[in-house]
Design a protein around this motif. Structure first.
Motif, PDB file in Angstrom:
ATOM      1  N   GLU A 272       8.189  26.597  22.764  1.00 42.93           N
ATOM      2  CA  GLU A 272       7.619  27.881  22.346  1.00 42.93           C
ATOM      3  C   GLU A 272       6.265  28.101  23.030  1.00 42.93           C
ATOM      4  OE1 GLU A 272       8.958  30.246  20.252  1.00 42.93           O
ATOM      5  OE2 GLU A 272      10.756  29.014  20.383  1.00 42.93           O
ATOM      6  N   PRO A 273       5.913  29.357  23.324  1.00 43.25           N
ATOM      7  CA  PRO A 273       4.583  29.620  23.883  1.00 43.25           C
ATOM      8  C   PRO A 273       3.504  29.072  22.946  1.00 43.25           C
ATOM      9  CG  PRO A 273       5.955  31.585  23.995  1.00 43.25           C
ATOM     10  CD  PRO A 273       6.706  30.561  23.185  1.00 43.25           C
ATOM     11  N   PHE A 274       2.516  28.407  23.532  1.00 40.81           N
ATOM     12  CA  PHE A 274       1.405  27.814  22.788  1.00 40.81           C
ATOM     13  C   PHE A 274       1.884  26.783  21.752  1.00 40.81           C
ATOM     14  CE2 PHE A 274       0.042  32.066  24.098  1.00 40.81           C
ATOM     15  CZ  PHE A 274      -1.106  31.776  24.805  1.00 40.81           C
ATOM     16  N   CYS A 275       3.116  26.349  21.846  1.00 37.38           N
ATOM     17  CA  CYS A 275       3.701  25.389  20.884  1.00 37.38           C
ATOM     18  C   CYS A 275       3.488  25.862  19.445  1.00 37.38           C
ATOM     19  CB  CYS A 275       3.111  23.992  21.080  1.00 37.38           C
ATOM     20  SG  CYS A 275       3.421  23.268  22.691  1.00 37.38           S
ATOM     21  N   VAL A 276       3.625  27.159  19.225  1.00 42.81           N
ATOM     22  CA  VAL A 276       3.315  27.727  17.911  1.00 42.81           C
ATOM     23  C   VAL A 276       4.154  27.144  16.786  1.00 42.81           C
ATOM     24  CG1 VAL A 276       2.420  29.907  18.807  1.00 42.81           C
ATOM     25  CG2 VAL A 276       4.842  29.721  18.249  1.00 42.81           C
ATOM     26  N   ASP A 277       5.302  26.583  17.125  1.00 41.37           N
ATOM     27  CA  ASP A 277       6.168  26.032  16.083  1.00 41.37           C
ATOM     28  C   ASP A 277       5.801  24.599  15.695  1.00 41.37           C
ATOM     29  OD1 ASP A 277       7.008  25.177  18.620  1.00 41.37           O
ATOM     30  OD2 ASP A 277       9.100  24.986  17.996  1.00 41.37           O
TER      31      ASP A 277
ATOM     32  N   ALA B 248      -6.263  36.496  24.134  1.00 38.51           N
ATOM     33  CA  ALA B 248      -5.434  37.318  23.236  1.00 38.51           C
ATOM     34  C   ALA B 248      -4.822  36.462  22.131  1.00 38.51           C
ATOM     35  CB  ALA B 248      -4.356  38.037  24.033  1.00 38.51           C
ATOM     36  N   MET B 249      -4.360  35.279  22.488  1.00 37.65           N
ATOM     37  CA  MET B 249      -3.796  34.376  21.473  1.00 37.65           C
ATOM     38  C   MET B 249      -4.883  33.948  20.498  1.00 37.65           C
ATOM     39  SD  MET B 249      -1.149  32.969  20.272  1.00 37.65           S
ATOM     40  CE  MET B 249      -0.625  31.581  19.290  1.00 37.65           C
ATOM     41  N   ALA B 250      -6.055  33.601  21.015  1.00 35.31           N
ATOM     42  CA  ALA B 250      -7.164  33.190  20.153  1.00 35.31           C
ATOM     43  C   ALA B 250      -7.563  34.317  19.200  1.00 35.31           C
ATOM     44  CB  ALA B 250      -8.360  32.760  20.999  1.00 35.31           C
ATOM     45  N   GLU B 251      -7.551  35.544  19.676  1.00 35.29           N
ATOM     46  CA  GLU B 251      -7.897  36.679  18.819  1.00 35.29           C
ATOM     47  C   GLU B 251      -6.909  36.812  17.668  1.00 35.29           C
ATOM     48  OE1 GLU B 251     -10.270  39.523  21.997  1.00 35.29           O
ATOM     49  OE2 GLU B 251      -8.102  39.775  21.769  1.00 35.29           O
ATOM     50  N   MET B 252      -5.650  36.546  17.931  1.00 31.14           N
ATOM     51  CA  MET B 252      -4.650  36.583  16.849  1.00 31.14           C
ATOM     52  C   MET B 252      -4.882  35.440  15.862  1.00 31.14           C
ATOM     53  SD  MET B 252      -1.076  37.645  18.784  1.00 31.14           S
ATOM     54  CE  MET B 252      -0.214  36.499  17.742  1.00 31.14           C
ATOM     55  N   VAL B 253      -5.084  34.248  16.395  1.00 32.90           N
ATOM     56  CA  VAL B 253      -5.256  33.063  15.547  1.00 32.90           C
ATOM     57  C   VAL B 253      -6.501  33.190  14.672  1.00 32.90           C
ATOM     58  CG1 VAL B 253      -5.772  30.586  15.606  1.00 32.90           C
ATOM     59  CG2 VAL B 253      -3.999  31.524  17.091  1.00 32.90           C
ATOM     60  N   TYR B 254      -7.572  33.689  15.260  1.00 33.82           N
ATOM     61  CA  TYR B 254      -8.867  33.729  14.565  1.00 33.82           C
ATOM     62  C   TYR B 254      -9.231  35.129  14.083  1.00 33.82           C
ATOM     63  CZ  TYR B 254      -9.399  29.173  16.807  1.00 33.82           C
ATOM     64  OH  TYR B 254      -9.218  27.882  17.224  1.00 33.82           O
ATOM     65  N   GLN B 255      -8.261  35.980  13.852  1.00 38.95           N
ATOM     66  CA  GLN B 255      -8.564  37.361  13.494  1.00 38.95           C
ATOM     67  C   GLN B 255      -9.451  37.490  12.255  1.00 38.95           C
ATOM     68  OE1 GLN B 255      -4.948  39.512  12.884  1.00 38.95           O
ATOM     69  NE2 GLN B 255      -4.057  37.928  11.588  1.00 38.95           N
ATOM     70  N   ASN B 256      -9.392  36.538  11.348  1.00 45.16           N
ATOM     71  CA  ASN B 256     -10.214  36.594  10.136  1.00 45.16           C
ATOM     72  C   ASN B 256     -11.377  35.612  10.168  1.00 45.16           C
ATOM     73  OD1 ASN B 256      -8.512  38.537   8.916  1.00 45.16           O
ATOM     74  ND2 ASN B 256      -7.070  36.916   8.402  1.00 45.16           N
TER      75      ASN B 256
ATOM     76  N   SER C 155     -17.026  32.185  17.545  1.00 48.50           N
ATOM     77  CA  SER C 155     -17.460  33.119  18.593  1.00 48.50           C
ATOM     78  C   SER C 155     -17.740  32.435  19.927  1.00 48.50           C
ATOM     79  CB  SER C 155     -18.674  33.923  18.136  1.00 48.50           C
ATOM     80  OG  SER C 155     -19.764  33.062  17.888  1.00 48.50           O
ATOM     81  N   ARG C 156     -18.340  31.257  19.904  1.00 49.23           N
ATOM     82  CA  ARG C 156     -18.639  30.580  21.165  1.00 49.23           C
ATOM     83  C   ARG C 156     -17.372  30.069  21.847  1.00 49.23           C
ATOM     84  NH1 ARG C 156     -24.397  27.704  20.879  1.00 49.23           N
ATOM     85  NH2 ARG C 156     -23.717  27.229  22.980  1.00 49.23           N
ATOM     86  N   LEU C 157     -16.403  29.618  21.061  1.00 52.37           N
ATOM     87  CA  LEU C 157     -15.114  29.225  21.628  1.00 52.37           C
ATOM     88  C   LEU C 157     -14.436  30.445  22.247  1.00 52.37           C
ATOM     89  CD1 LEU C 157     -12.798  27.214  22.131  1.00 52.37           C
ATOM     90  CD2 LEU C 157     -11.980  27.738  19.816  1.00 52.37           C
ATOM     91  N   MET C 158     -14.474  31.558  21.554  1.00 49.03           N
ATOM     92  CA  MET C 158     -13.874  32.796  22.065  1.00 49.03           C
ATOM     93  C   MET C 158     -14.538  33.220  23.372  1.00 49.03           C
ATOM     94  SD  MET C 158     -11.546  33.774  19.774  1.00 49.03           S
ATOM     95  CE  MET C 158     -11.391  35.521  19.657  1.00 49.03           C
ATOM     96  N   GLU C 159     -15.863  33.105  23.453  1.00 50.81           N
ATOM     97  CA  GLU C 159     -16.574  33.451  24.682  1.00 50.81           C
ATOM     98  C   GLU C 159     -16.125  32.559  25.837  1.00 50.81           C
ATOM     99  OE1 GLU C 159     -20.727  33.129  23.717  1.00 50.81           O
ATOM    100  OE2 GLU C 159     -20.605  34.783  22.282  1.00 50.81           O
ATOM    101  N   ALA C 160     -15.960  31.268  25.582  1.00 51.28           N
ATOM    102  CA  ALA C 160     -15.525  30.340  26.629  1.00 51.28           C
ATOM    103  C   ALA C 160     -14.097  30.665  27.072  1.00 51.28           C
ATOM    104  CB  ALA C 160     -15.630  28.898  26.132  1.00 51.28           C
ATOM    105  N   LEU C 161     -13.234  30.996  26.135  1.00 53.28           N
ATOM    106  CA  LEU C 161     -11.860  31.354  26.484  1.00 53.28           C
ATOM    107  C   LEU C 161     -11.812  32.670  27.251  1.00 53.28           C
ATOM    108  CD1 LEU C 161     -10.109  30.383  23.133  1.00 53.28           C
ATOM    109  CD2 LEU C 161     -10.032  29.116  25.303  1.00 53.28           C
ATOM    110  N   GLU C 162     -12.637  33.618  26.848  1.00 56.85           N
ATOM    111  CA  GLU C 162     -12.696  34.899  27.554  1.00 56.85           C
ATOM    112  C   GLU C 162     -13.150  34.702  28.993  1.00 56.85           C
ATOM    113  OE1 GLU C 162     -14.441  39.391  26.938  1.00 56.85           O
ATOM    114  OE2 GLU C 162     -15.577  37.729  26.063  1.00 56.85           O
ATOM    115  N   ARG C 163     -14.171  33.886  29.191  1.00 56.41           N
ATOM    116  CA  ARG C 163     -14.672  33.625  30.540  1.00 56.41           C
ATOM    117  C   ARG C 163     -13.610  32.916  31.376  1.00 56.41           C
ATOM    118  NH1 ARG C 163     -16.406  35.650  34.452  1.00 56.41           N
ATOM    119  NH2 ARG C 163     -17.633  34.439  35.892  1.00 56.41           N
ATOM    120  N   PHE C 164     -12.877  31.992  30.773  1.00 56.21           N
ATOM    121  CA  PHE C 164     -11.779  31.335  31.480  1.00 56.21           C
ATOM    122  C   PHE C 164     -10.773  32.372  31.952  1.00 56.21           C
ATOM    123  CE2 PHE C 164      -7.626  29.496  31.830  1.00 56.21           C
ATOM    124  CZ  PHE C 164      -7.861  28.397  32.637  1.00 56.21           C
ATOM    125  N   ASP C 165     -10.343  33.255  31.051  1.00 59.69           N
ATOM    126  CA  ASP C 165      -9.386  34.308  31.410  1.00 59.69           C
ATOM    127  C   ASP C 165      -9.916  35.158  32.562  1.00 59.69           C
ATOM    128  OD1 ASP C 165      -7.572  33.510  29.473  1.00 59.69           O
ATOM    129  OD2 ASP C 165      -7.789  35.295  28.225  1.00 59.69           O
TER     130      ASP C 165
END
Length: 110
Positions: free
Chosen positions: A39-44, A78-86, A92-102
């Motif tokens: 599965e994508p991102f091994c979500v299962d 995009a996956m991180a935004e779904m996972v961490y929506q709440n 936020s710093r992890l999201m920034e690092a992932l965004e920069r990677f993308d």
């Protein structure tokens, strides 16, 4: 060598650091069966943090170290935004690092 490699390597280190700061860095690997998910991102079988630690980071480090062709696109933010929506403030710093990677994978300058 692709000029993005040093910046991508730095982002991988930042992602690892943020996982450690968040207390999401595991000392023991998931089972081989969990890591073998199709599965994508091994979500299962894995949490997003486990996927980052045990699948994404090692694969990207290998690609960089071996000088293999980089992916042309990344959708990790995009996956991180779904996972961490709440919980985006806490991560936020992890999201920034992932965004920069993308951005770097997508060819945006370092």
């Amino acid at each position: 060598m692709d000029r993005r490699v040093p910046a991508l390597a730095e982002q991988l280190l930042l992602i690892e650091r943020e996982l450690r700061v968040l207390g999401a860095w595991a000392m023991e690997a998931p089972s081989p069966e969990a890591l073998a998910s199709q599965e994508p991102f091994c979500v299962d079988t894995l949490s997003f943090e486990q996927w980052l630690q045990w699948i994404f980071l090692p694969r990207m480090k290998t690609i960089l170290e071996e000088g293999r062709a980089l992916p042309s696109v990344s959708g990790i933010l995009a996956m991180a935004e779904m996972v961490y929506q709440n919980d985006q403030a806490r991560v936020s710093r992890l999201m920034e690092a992932l965004e920069r990677f993308d951005q770097l994978i997508g060819g945006h300058p370092a």
